[in-house]
Design a protein around this motif. Structure first.
Motif, short mmCIF file in Angstrom:
data_model
loop_
_atom_site.label_atom_id
_atom_site.label_comp_id
_atom_site.label_asym_id
_atom_site.label_seq_id
_atom_site.Cartn_x
_atom_site.Cartn_y
_atom_site.Cartn_z
N MET A 17 -15.70 4.32 -7.01
CA MET A 17 -14.32 3.84 -7.19
C MET A 17 -13.34 4.81 -6.52
O MET A 17 -13.45 6.01 -6.69
N ASN A 18 -12.38 4.24 -5.75
CA ASN A 18 -11.39 5.12 -5.13
C ASN A 18 -10.11 5.16 -5.96
O ASN A 18 -9.99 4.48 -6.98
N CYS A 19 -9.14 5.95 -5.51
CA CYS A 19 -7.90 6.16 -6.28
C CYS A 19 -7.15 4.84 -6.48
O CYS A 19 -6.64 4.57 -7.56
N GLN A 20 -7.10 4.04 -5.41
CA GLN A 20 -6.34 2.79 -5.53
C GLN A 20 -6.93 1.88 -6.62
O GLN A 20 -6.20 1.35 -7.45
N ASP A 21 -8.26 1.76 -6.61
CA ASP A 21 -8.91 0.94 -7.65
C ASP A 21 -8.62 1.49 -9.03
O ASP A 21 -8.32 0.75 -9.97
N ALA A 22 -8.70 2.80 -9.14
CA ALA A 22 -8.50 3.43 -10.45
C ALA A 22 -7.08 3.20 -10.94
O ALA A 22 -6.86 2.90 -12.12
N LEU A 23 -6.10 3.30 -10.03
CA LEU A 23 -4.70 3.14 -10.46
C LEU A 23 -4.37 1.68 -10.76
O LEU A 23 -3.53 1.40 -11.60
N GLU A 24 -5.05 0.77 -10.06
CA GLU A 24 -4.80 -0.64 -10.38
C GLU A 24 -5.22 -0.98 -11.80
O GLU A 24 -4.67 -1.88 -12.43
N LEU A 25 -6.21 -0.24 -12.28
CA LEU A 25 -6.71 -0.53 -13.64
C LEU A 25 -5.97 0.28 -14.72
O LEU A 25 -6.27 0.15 -15.91
N LEU A 26 -5.00 1.09 -14.27
CA LEU A 26 -4.32 1.99 -15.20
C LEU A 26 -3.89 1.33 -16.50
O LEU A 26 -4.28 1.75 -17.59
N TYR A 27 -3.07 0.27 -16.38
CA TYR A 27 -2.53 -0.31 -17.61
C TYR A 27 -3.55 -1.15 -18.36
O TYR A 27 -3.48 -1.27 -19.58
N ASP A 28 -4.51 -1.72 -17.63
CA ASP A 28 -5.59 -2.43 -18.34
C ASP A 28 -6.34 -1.45 -19.23
O ASP A 28 -6.74 -1.79 -20.34
N ILE A 29 -6.53 -0.25 -18.73
CA ILE A 29 -7.25 0.76 -19.52
C ILE A 29 -6.38 1.19 -20.71
O ILE A 29 -6.83 1.21 -21.85
N ILE A 30 -5.11 1.49 -20.41
CA ILE A 30 -4.21 1.94 -21.49
C ILE A 30 -4.09 0.88 -22.58
O ILE A 30 -4.06 1.18 -23.76
N ASP A 31 -4.02 -0.38 -22.17
CA ASP A 31 -3.87 -1.46 -23.15
C ASP A 31 -5.21 -1.93 -23.71
O ASP A 31 -5.26 -2.94 -24.41
N LYS A 32 -6.26 -1.24 -23.35
CA LYS A 32 -7.61 -1.57 -23.83
C LYS A 32 -8.00 -3.01 -23.47
O LYS A 32 -8.57 -3.75 -24.27
N GLU A 33 -7.65 -3.40 -22.25
CA GLU A 33 -7.98 -4.75 -21.79
C GLU A 33 -9.06 -4.71 -20.72
O GLU A 33 -9.53 -5.75 -20.27
N ALA A 34 -9.43 -3.52 -20.25
CA ALA A 34 -10.40 -3.42 -19.16
C ALA A 34 -11.82 -3.64 -19.69
O ALA A 34 -12.10 -3.39 -20.85
N SER A 35 -12.68 -4.11 -18.80
CA SER A 35 -14.07 -4.31 -19.20
C SER A 35 -14.74 -2.95 -19.38
O SER A 35 -14.26 -1.93 -18.86
N GLU A 36 -15.88 -2.93 -20.08
CA GLU A 36 -16.58 -1.67 -20.30
C GLU A 36 -17.00 -1.02 -18.99
O GLU A 36 -16.91 0.19 -18.82
N ILE A 37 -17.45 -1.88 -18.08
CA ILE A 37 -17.92 -1.36 -16.78
C ILE A 37 -16.76 -0.69 -16.03
O ILE A 37 -16.89 0.43 -15.54
N ASP A 38 -15.61 -1.39 -15.99
CA ASP A 38 -14.44 -0.81 -15.33
C ASP A 38 -14.04 0.50 -15.99
O ASP A 38 -13.73 1.50 -15.33
N ALA A 39 -14.03 0.49 -17.31
CA ALA A 39 -13.59 1.68 -18.04
C ALA A 39 -14.50 2.86 -17.71
O ALA A 39 -14.03 3.99 -17.52
N LYS A 40 -15.78 2.58 -17.59
CA LYS A 40 -16.74 3.65 -17.31
C LYS A 40 -16.52 4.18 -15.90
O LYS A 40 -16.51 5.40 -15.67
#
Lengths: 195, 266
Positions: free
Chosen positions: B1-24
């Motif tokens: 995963m690169n920085c752009q991918d990681a930052l796109e998921l920022l709020y999904d992670i904060i709001d606990k909406e990201a999938s387990e795989i993404d979170a990992k």
């Protein structure tokens, strides 16, 4: 939408057991939405009156809290939402993503600059910043930050597409962060990054 | 995963909406990327801070009196519903202006329950959809809807009042897939909804508010601060909506004479 058949006594008993316990949550959200105590009380009362009239349509065992919030949100959108456009709205697109990071990372501070910022801000500053958000953004922000509803639940409550919920939440955050930062700079809590 | 991918998921992670795989994967990225780690740290603590502050300090002293007021409301509703009591009419608007003509519309006093039901099921979703587009600025029109959705041309509606079609999309409204056309002039936004008449029928109790003009029959409804005008043309139900109640929606009612060409919508 099949209505359940209920006699008056059962209806009242069910309603008081299932719906009324959510009053505290509805009221704290209503306060952030309507911005003053009297409107918030009216909003909650209207919501409960409407919910009670529709109680036979409520599917027992489904999510009563979300159902009540949907009713209250509907009333808020239709009757309380201000028609005037907030002055904040025009500027949203000028705020960068990760605004606060950009500001804090460049400020002359130590390892955890955000802690310095937070220690200076009061509850009222945050509440005021929330209340300054345009209605559409404030609604999703309050449902998410205050009530912890998921994106999907918010979409159903506010009758929005999932993507719209996410984008409003994102913009609402940017606006909140900017306000809090500007407020802190104005009051000398932190220094603005050199341009 | 690169920085752009990681930052796109920022709020999904904060709001606990990201999938387990993404979170990992994000977690792994943050372990090796100091910049993203800092952004995540700041954003997460801002979020926690805001959430903790808006909750305030415990239950407010007003809650007991509010509960009493609600109980009184419930009692009143129980009493209204008892047999023998005539139903109270629920504030429907009894008069309206359409075009230049002033027409008086008779609105039957429907029962409270029916009024609430139809507000909630038939009208409020339309008003909400219109509200959702009302405040937006439309610098860049986007057209998502295929022009062949209905065999009618919508692009010229309201032309004489300076309205232009700024957007159109398909939406689920009232449980039916509807086309939603958004028109704007310098001051106002008008929504025009269209659905095949087989799928959406004009609510029967709307017939109370029927009026005829130029051989067309219209049904009007005021839903809180939103004004709705229903009519049927060809194979479609058309609903025009505006938040301006003193404003004439009549120009937003397409006739059979307006024929669709597939190029009429960009």
């Amino acid at each position: 939408m099949a209505a359940r058949k209920l006699n008056d006594a059962t209806k009242r008993k069910e309603f008081e057991a299932e719906a009324l316990p959510h009053m505290d949550a509805l009221y704290r959200t209503a306060l952030r939405l309507a911005k003053n105590q009297s409107d918030a009380e009216d909003l909650v009362q209207e919501a409960f009156a409407k919910a009670y009239r529709f109680w036979d349509k409520f599917e027992l065992g489904s999510n009563c809290r979300a159902w009540l919030f949907k009713i209250m949100t509907n009333i808020f959108i239709n009757e309380y939402r201000s028609k005037s456009r907030s002055p904040l709205q025009a500027n949203i697109d000028d705020i960068d993503d990760n605004y606060l990071y950009g500001q804090l990372a460049g400020s002359e501070m130590t390892e955890n600059p955000e802690q310095t910022l937070f220690s200076k801000l009061f509850d009222d500053d945050v509440k005021k910043a929330i209340e300054n958000l345009p209605d559409d953004f404030r609604l999703v922000a309050v449902l998410s930050f205050l009530e912890g509803f998921s994106y999907q639940e918010i979409a159903e409550i506010a009758d929005l597409q999932l993507g719209t919920v996410k984008s409003r939440l994102h913009r609402g955050r940017k606006l909140l962060q900017k306000q809090l930062f500007d407020y802190a700079v104005k009051n000398g809590y932190i220094k603005e990054k050199a341009k | 995963m690169n920085c752009q991918d990681a930052l796109e998921l920022l709020y999904d992670i904060i709001d606990k909406e990201a999938s387990e795989i993404d979170a990992k994967e994000v977690q792994e990225h943050l372990e090796s990327c100091r910049d993203c780690f800092k952004i995540y740290r700041i954003e997460t603590s801002v979020q926690e801070f805001i959430a903790s502050r808006i909750k305030g300090n415990g239950p407010s002293p007003q809650l007991d009196s509010l509960k009493d007021k609600i109980i009184v409301r419930l009692d009143r509703i129980d009493n209204e519903a008892s047999p023998g009591q005539p139903p109270r009419s629920f504030g429907l608007v009894a008069k309206m202006l359409v075009a230049a003509a002033c027409l008086v519309i008779l609105i039957g006093a429907a029962s409270i329950a029916t009024d609430y039901y139809r507000e909630y099921v038939y009208y409020t979703p339309l008003a909400s959809a219109h509200h959702a587009v009302h405040d937006r600025s439309w610098n860049q029109p986007t057209f998502e809807l295929s022009p062949s959705y209905l065999d009618l041309d919508f692009s010229n509606l309201g032309y004489e009042q300076g309205f232009v079609l700024v957007n159109s999309s398909k939406e689920q409204i009232c449980g039916v897939e509807m086309a939603h056309f958004v028109f704007r002039n310098s001051k106002l936004t008008v929504s025009v909804f269209a659905a095949p008449s087989g799928e959406y029928s004009i609510p029967e109790d709307c017939i109370d508010t029927q009026l005829s003009l130029d051989g067309k029959t219209f049904f009007n409804h005021r839903c809180h601060d939103c004004w709705l005008l229903f009519h049927e043309v060809g194979n479609a139900v058309i609903i025009a909506a505006s938040t301006e109640t003193g404003f004439d929606l009549y120009p937003f009612t397409p006739t059979e004479n307006v024929v669709l060409t597939s190029s009429s919508l960009p």
